[in-house]
Design a protein around this motif. Structure first.
Motif, mmCIF file in Angstrom:
data_model
loop_
_atom_site.group_PDB
_atom_site.id
_atom_site.type_symbol
_atom_site.label_atom_id
_atom_site.label_comp_id
_atom_site.label_asym_id
_atom_site.label_seq_id
_atom_site.Cartn_x
_atom_site.Cartn_y
_atom_site.Cartn_z
ATOM 1 N N GLN A 121 0.824 -1.206 0.000
ATOM 2 C CA GLN A 121 0.000 0.000 0.000
ATOM 3 C C GLN A 121 0.863 1.263 0.000
ATOM 4 O OE1 GLN A 121 -3.683 -0.193 1.995
ATOM 5 N NE2 GLN A 121 -3.602 1.890 2.783
ATOM 6 N N GLN B 240 0.669 6.759 -6.779
ATOM 7 C CA GLN B 240 -0.447 7.667 -7.042
ATOM 8 C C GLN B 240 0.006 9.124 -6.936
ATOM 9 O OE1 GLN B 240 -3.784 7.947 -4.172
ATOM 10 N NE2 GLN B 240 -5.097 7.598 -5.932
ATOM 11 N N PHE C 241 -0.094 -1.071 -13.009
ATOM 12 C CA PHE C 241 -1.241 -1.944 -13.280
ATOM 13 C C PHE C 241 -1.228 -3.175 -12.380
ATOM 14 C CE2 PHE C 241 -0.862 0.480 -17.208
ATOM 15 C CZ PHE C 241 -2.173 0.774 -17.494
ATOM 16 N N ASN D 172 -5.393 -4.786 -4.458
ATOM 17 C CA ASN D 172 -6.831 -5.042 -4.359
ATOM 18 C C ASN D 172 -7.125 -6.516 -4.107
ATOM 19 O OD1 ASN D 172 -8.312 -2.532 -4.565
ATOM 20 N ND2 ASN D 172 -7.345 -2.306 -6.562
ATOM 21 N N THR E 226 -10.876 10.247 -9.120
ATOM 22 C CA THR E 226 -10.515 8.835 -9.029
ATOM 23 C C THR E 226 -9.502 8.620 -7.915
ATOM 24 O OG1 THR E 226 -10.907 8.628 -11.394
ATOM 25 C CG2 THR E 226 -9.619 6.892 -10.372
ATOM 26 N N GLY E 227 -8.549 9.527 -7.825
ATOM 27 C CA GLY E 227 -7.521 9.428 -6.784
ATOM 28 C C GLY E 227 -8.100 9.571 -5.388
ATOM 29 N N ILE E 228 -9.121 10.412 -5.249
ATOM 30 C CA ILE E 228 -9.779 10.530 -3.940
ATOM 31 C C ILE E 228 -10.406 9.188 -3.559
ATOM 32 C CG2 ILE E 228 -11.741 11.580 -2.729
ATOM 33 C CD1 ILE E 228 -11.134 14.184 -4.278
ATOM 34 N N THR F 171 -9.665 6.044 -4.611
ATOM 35 C CA THR F 171 -8.740 4.943 -4.302
ATOM 36 C C THR F 171 -7.936 5.240 -3.034
ATOM 37 O OG1 THR F 171 -7.047 5.813 -5.799
ATOM 38 C CG2 THR F 171 -8.607 4.211 -6.710
ATOM 39 N N ALA F 172 -7.592 6.493 -2.806
ATOM 40 C CA ALA F 172 -6.824 6.819 -1.606
ATOM 41 C C ALA F 172 -7.687 6.653 -0.349
ATOM 42 C CB ALA F 172 -6.267 8.246 -1.692
ATOM 43 N N ARG G 23 -8.148 2.949 0.265
ATOM 44 C CA ARG G 23 -6.972 2.328 0.891
ATOM 45 C C ARG G 23 -6.921 2.672 2.379
ATOM 46 N NH1 ARG G 23 -4.444 3.922 -3.933
ATOM 47 N NH2 ARG G 23 -3.338 5.626 -2.934
ATOM 48 N N ARG G 24 -7.253 3.935 2.680
ATOM 49 C CA ARG G 24 -7.267 4.357 4.076
ATOM 50 C C ARG G 24 -8.244 3.505 4.879
ATOM 51 N NH1 ARG G 24 -8.971 9.029 7.179
ATOM 52 N NH2 ARG G 24 -10.751 9.279 5.784
ATOM 53 N N THR H 270 -10.897 -1.633 -4.282
ATOM 54 C CA THR H 270 -11.593 -0.959 -5.392
ATOM 55 C C THR H 270 -11.007 -1.436 -6.725
ATOM 56 O OG1 THR H 270 -10.024 0.875 -5.203
ATOM 57 C CG2 THR H 270 -12.168 1.151 -4.126
ATOM 58 N N PRO H 271 -11.177 -2.718 -7.049
ATOM 59 C CA PRO H 271 -10.534 -3.239 -8.265
ATOM 60 C C PRO H 271 -10.976 -2.538 -9.545
ATOM 61 C CG PRO H 271 -12.056 -4.852 -7.289
ATOM 62 C CD PRO H 271 -11.873 -3.773 -6.293
ATOM 63 N N SER I 214 -9.507 1.220 -9.396
ATOM 64 C CA SER I 214 -8.042 1.181 -9.501
ATOM 65 C C SER I 214 -7.606 0.868 -10.925
ATOM 66 C CB SER I 214 -7.471 0.123 -8.558
ATOM 67 O OG SER I 214 -7.684 0.483 -7.207
ATOM 68 N N GLU J 25 -8.013 3.943 -12.869
ATOM 69 C CA GLU J 25 -7.002 4.944 -12.523
ATOM 70 C C GLU J 25 -5.695 4.716 -13.283
ATOM 71 O OE1 GLU J 25 -5.872 4.976 -8.361
ATOM 72 O OE2 GLU J 25 -5.360 7.109 -8.463
ATOM 73 N N GLN J 26 -5.300 3.450 -13.440
ATOM 74 C CA GLN J 26 -4.041 3.185 -14.153
ATOM 75 C C GLN J 26 -4.142 3.633 -15.609
ATOM 76 O OE1 GLN J 26 -1.759 2.313 -11.936
ATOM 77 N NE2 GLN J 26 -3.488 2.163 -10.528
ATOM 78 N N VAL J 27 -5.326 3.483 -16.191
ATOM 79 C CA VAL J 27 -5.507 3.937 -17.579
ATOM 80 C C VAL J 27 -5.487 5.469 -17.626
ATOM 81 C CG1 VAL J 27 -6.955 3.818 -19.630
ATOM 82 C CG2 VAL J 27 -6.813 1.842 -18.098
ATOM 83 N N PHE K 198 -3.810 7.379 -15.571
ATOM 84 C CA PHE K 198 -2.389 7.753 -15.455
ATOM 85 C C PHE K 198 -1.692 7.621 -16.810
ATOM 86 C CE2 PHE K 198 -2.250 6.391 -10.724
ATOM 87 C CZ PHE K 198 -2.432 7.700 -10.306
#
Lengths: 449, 449
Positions: free
Chosen positions: A401, A408, A415, A422, B255-257, B259-260, B263-264, B269-270, B273, B276-278, B280
């Motif tokens: 993580q 991020q 990827f 996850n 999106t970053g909000i 996933t972050a 994680r917290r 969130t498969p 997430s 998000e990689q796409v 990025f």
């Protein structure tokens, strides 16, 4: 001396096949080769082989035929289709070793074609014998070979399998035709993910601002190590990604076999499917013929172009720890996907483990957690029976993580790393709350049983 | 008439904020605006507003301050940091409406700063009030607003929330400060996935060789429909991806909000997430400032460049069915991730559903399966209590698998579609074998409970 050895037909003289066939020539066999590419045949003759102009001509009168073409489509073409196909021309009772990496479903359909009453050749002995190890070990006769067949077929061809393999790396796989291909396929789960994890880790290291050569050396000395990282990372760091040892299209083909066979079995492959999409992206960018290590470009191309970003890791030591945590998380999950899929396919898991840690799929994480994972899937209802050598799962998740958080911040795509995080989270979500803190091998349960 | 209405300070006059502030001017309020970008301020004055040169100057003597900057960092800067910050200049008992999309954790930390005994301003009334609906609805005063706060703060600001929102789309969210932002965040799970699914579906349609305009029309008439598809697809099909309605960087921020914050909370969130990689990757390619619909480029760029490929679908009808199946699978899983996350956060799920189907996160699948999903997460141990309107899960999986199979034949990347297929497979793998055939909403259980 050579005259005491049987004549061999060898179809498919590509990077692997040429080395294998030439090795047999050097061991004193009379080998008749066929390939659609003329210059390769000429080179084979110069190396002491004989050349045939059709598959049928190559196999006529030969008691052994090795087929090492690139794909199932090519195998079907040279063995069955058209007037020059090999199968109809083989003498009674001959053996066919299919060494190409093909789907289990293909080699099983080939067996059915042979057994077919009217059109078939039930007298032939088929061996499902995919190989691993790369062109150097092919030419050296020290490949890993995973062979499934009837006892009679194995018995007849054992000497030939032994000629081409390392003595410690010839695996006779229980389950007959298809079992060898399944064994190769689950090994390639590791290969597909760990080829790409090398690019992902070095791309992440670039975004972190690390010296990539030093980072690669540190990874190799860490728990983030894999066979693929050791072999790919030098080429990833070469400005031209040289030498081209294995093209993107090759690992994409194997990846496609995994995900297609998994879908046929209703088995989820979240890691390999994620890798496959990145491979498709690489091929779509025009990188298909390039070395697979060159996919690092997909990861580091955004560095400096994603607007102002700032990570929180400041020292090289902190940054390296993030790269290692990323790889550990990915390799934990590729190991889980490999072992869970092998279990679903009914393979001997101890043999899978032994083969994989000694082949291109090996990784420090697989060595550390594989036995626990195997124990867990064998005892699906209970806890691991063996030693629990792995880290606590929460610790692996927490470190991974940290890497995902930092990527991020840097707007760096990871990827596989985000997928691994996850998956470990899903594993924790489905863990019975009564269970004590899970060791990291417990992630294997997320694939179901 | 204007004199009877209170004076308003408005900080942040971007695409959304300018429309909101100007609407208030048009409704007869005296509005003093602040923005760091001078030309925007001049335009605001031309529209009847007043201009301030610092946040402090804007709010001095005003009983109401609306903050509509882009990020939490900007909010912190204008409200607290430096000698010209807004908070110290506000009169006693004033209300602060934070309408920006920010993490729950930020707005809760802002509340703590206000309550702090020595440095704080416990007399101020904070409202956590993110909005949705785009620039047009902002200027029209018909936004969706999701507001969390103390009863006193809601009471004081209700008239202002009503001025800016559609009467049917003002949601007072139980849970106080942070709950509004959480509501917005779970809505954005749908937005993040469905913006990208539009690009993915049109890229897949391009690989299939469909006429894209006809395909888009057919999708809009199908169960693959989403609000995002209707609004994004025309821009995806414009050669220059015009007009730029919402940049890639904007949805990447949201999106970053997600996933972050997930994680917290240790929540997987498969789907988001993977998206998000796409995103990025798109930003890394230099597309960050372009309209988010332009990410279709990442999907169709490989068409014709991936070597010889051949699909099995031949008619337009078969191909369209694959595109619709892809979207249905993705939207099923984005709905599951949205509702499971909302449940984890303790939000009112019926309110989540009502808000989402009437906002930018709406989709035909969410409408069809949302009630069943909500019933399932409310009764975690048992079967769905409500009507089971959705398709059988096996059927959705089977159709989605057809799309993933075909995309693989065409070497077309479908990041979200392959993720959705694997998630549905994981859901089936973890389903108790004693349960009857699951309806598609059962996929929500894969996120755990």
């Amino acid at each position: 001396m050579a005259s005491s050895k049987p004549e061999i037909a060898f179809i498919g003289l590509g990077a692997m096949g040429f080395g294998m066939a030439t090795h047999l020539v050097n061991q004193g066999y009379k080998v008749t080769g066929f390939d659609v590419w003329g210059p390769t045949l000429e080179r084979f003759v110069a190396a002491g082989g004989l050349a045939a102009t059709t598959p049928a001509e190559a196999v006529r009168g030969k008691d052994y035929c090795v087929c090492m073409v690139a794909t199932a489509q090519q195998a079907q073409a040279v063995l069955w289709d058209g007037e020059h196909a090999a199968v109809p021309a083989l003498p009674r009772g001959a053996a066919v070793l299919l060494c190409s990496t093909v789907p289990c479903s293909y080699v099983q359909s080939l067996e059915q074609q042979l057994l077919d009453g009217r059109e078939g050749r039930p007298d032939l002995l088929l061996v499902d014998a995919p190989v691993s190890g790369g062109a150097y070990r092919a030419a050296d006769g020290t490949l890993s070979i995973m062979a499934g067949a009837t006892d009679a077929a194995i018995e007849k061809t054992r000497f030939l399998l032994q000629e081409m393999s390392d003595p410690a790396k010839l695996y006779i796989v229980a389950g007959g035709i298809g079992a060898g291909s399944n064994m190769k396929m689950v090994h390639q789960v590791l290969a597909a993910n760990q080829i790409l994890s090398t690019s992902e880790a070095l791309g992440f290291a670039a975004h972190l601002g690390l010296d990539l050569k030093k980072a690669a050396d540190a990874v190799i000395a860490s728990q983030g190590k894999s066979w693929m990282f050791e072999h790919r990372s030098p080429r990833s760091l070469d400005p031209n990604f040289q030498p081209i040892a294995s093209a993107v299209t090759i690992i994409l083909k194997d990846t496609g076999i995994i995900t297609a066979e998994a879908r046929r079995a209703g088995f989820p492959t979240p890691m390999t499917s994620a890798a496959e999409q990145v491979y498709f992206t690489g091929v779509g960018r025009g990188y298909g013929a390039d070395d697979d290590s060159s996919l690092v470009r997909l990861y580091w191309e955004g560095k400096g172009k994603v607007g102002p970003v700032a990570g929180t890791a400041t020292t090289d030591e902190e940054k390296l720890a993030l790269v290692v945590a990323l790889l550990k998380g990915i390799h934990l999950c590729s190991a889980g996907e490999c072992i869970a899929f092998a279990s679903r396919l009914g393979l001997d898991l101890d043999q899978v483990f032994e083969l994989c840690i000694n082949a291109a799929g090996g990784s420090a994480m697989l060595e550390a957690v594989g036995p626990e994972m195997i124990s867990l899937v064998k005892n699906a209802g209970g806890a691991a029976a063996g030693t629990q050598a792995g880290d606590n799962l929460e610790k692996v998740v927490s470190e991974l993580q940290g890497a995902v958080d930092e990527a991020q911040r840097l707007k760096a795509p990871i990827f596989l790393g985000s997928q691994a995080l996850n998956l470990t989270r899903l594993a924790l979500a489905h863990r019975p709350t009564t269970t004590p803190a899970a060791t990291s091998g417990a992630v294997v349960k997320v694939w179901g049983s």
